[in-house]
Design a protein around this motif. Structure first.
Motif, mmCIF file in Angstrom:
data_model
loop_
_atom_site.group_PDB
_atom_site.id
_atom_site.type_symbol
_atom_site.label_atom_id
_atom_site.label_comp_id
_atom_site.label_asym_id
_atom_site.label_seq_id
_atom_site.Cartn_x
_atom_site.Cartn_y
_atom_site.Cartn_z
ATOM 1 N N VAL A 178 8.257 -0.176 9.920
ATOM 2 C CA VAL A 178 7.169 -1.049 9.447
ATOM 3 C C VAL A 178 7.677 -1.968 8.341
ATOM 4 N N ILE A 191 0.998 2.400 17.382
ATOM 5 C CA ILE A 191 0.128 3.081 16.417
ATOM 6 C C ILE A 191 -1.012 2.150 16.043
ATOM 7 N N SER A 192 -2.011 2.692 15.380
ATOM 8 C CA SER A 192 -3.143 1.851 14.973
ATOM 9 C C SER A 192 -2.730 0.931 13.822
ATOM 10 N N GLU A 193 -3.485 -0.145 13.652
ATOM 11 C CA GLU A 193 -3.235 -1.046 12.524
ATOM 12 C C GLU A 193 -3.414 -0.308 11.206
ATOM 13 N N ALA A 207 -0.266 1.714 10.524
ATOM 14 C CA ALA A 207 0.839 0.847 10.101
ATOM 15 C C ALA A 207 0.630 0.368 8.672
ATOM 16 N N SER A 208 -0.590 -0.041 8.369
ATOM 17 C CA SER A 208 -0.914 -0.502 7.022
ATOM 18 C C SER A 208 -0.758 0.632 6.012
ATOM 19 N N LYS A 242 9.130 5.726 11.043
ATOM 20 C CA LYS A 242 8.161 4.664 11.334
ATOM 21 C C LYS A 242 7.955 3.801 10.094
ATOM 22 N N ALA A 261 1.940 -2.780 14.661
ATOM 23 C CA ALA A 261 1.211 -1.639 15.214
ATOM 24 C C ALA A 261 1.365 -1.582 16.734
ATOM 25 N N LYS A 262 1.231 -2.724 17.391
ATOM 26 C CA LYS A 262 1.396 -2.775 18.854
ATOM 27 C C LYS A 262 2.808 -2.369 19.252
ATOM 28 N N SER A 313 -0.704 -6.247 12.668
ATOM 29 C CA SER A 313 -1.247 -6.016 14.019
ATOM 30 C C SER A 313 -0.133 -6.012 15.066
#
Length: 112
Positions: A14, A33-35, A38-39, A10, A28-29, A25
């Motif tokens: 990313v 996964i959540s933002e 991902a961040s 992942k 993540a979509k 954002s």
């Protein structure tokens, strides 16, 4: 380890999508996964890369050290349109300049 959209991890997905100019954002979509996740993956990878670059720079500069972030950011949209990473675009540019014997024309610094 399971591949994610053709990337080994992942984190790799990313980083590749960020290099293509995608927003966290959106990434993540895409990855489901959540933002924050991902961040976090991006931040962790950047810290690891910085540690690695510091080790390398003890023996000399890396390309990432030599190319200002502002220049890399200006290249992102061009890389995204070609669906390649910013690093790949930079490599392609250098190769095209060398192959076309265009260094003097590109730099226009009066050196012959």
């Amino acid at each position: 380890m399971t591949e994610v959209m053709g990337y080994a991890t992942k984190t790799a997905a990313v980083l590749a999508m960020r290099e293509q100019g995608k927003r966290i954002s959106d990434i993540a979509k895409i990855l489901g996964i959540s933002e924050n996740a991902a961040s976090g993956l991006e931040s962790c990878a950047k810290r690891a890369r910085n540690r690695s670059a510091k080790k390398v720079s003890a023996t000399g500069s890396t390309v990432a050290d030599l190319i200002p972030l502002s220049a890399r950011q200006r290249l992102r949209p061009h890389a995204a349109r070609r669906e390649i990473s910013t690093d790949r675009l930079i490599a392609n540019l250098v190769i095209a300049i060398a192959d076309g014997n265009l260094v003097d024309a590109v730099l226009d610094d009066g050196v012959k």
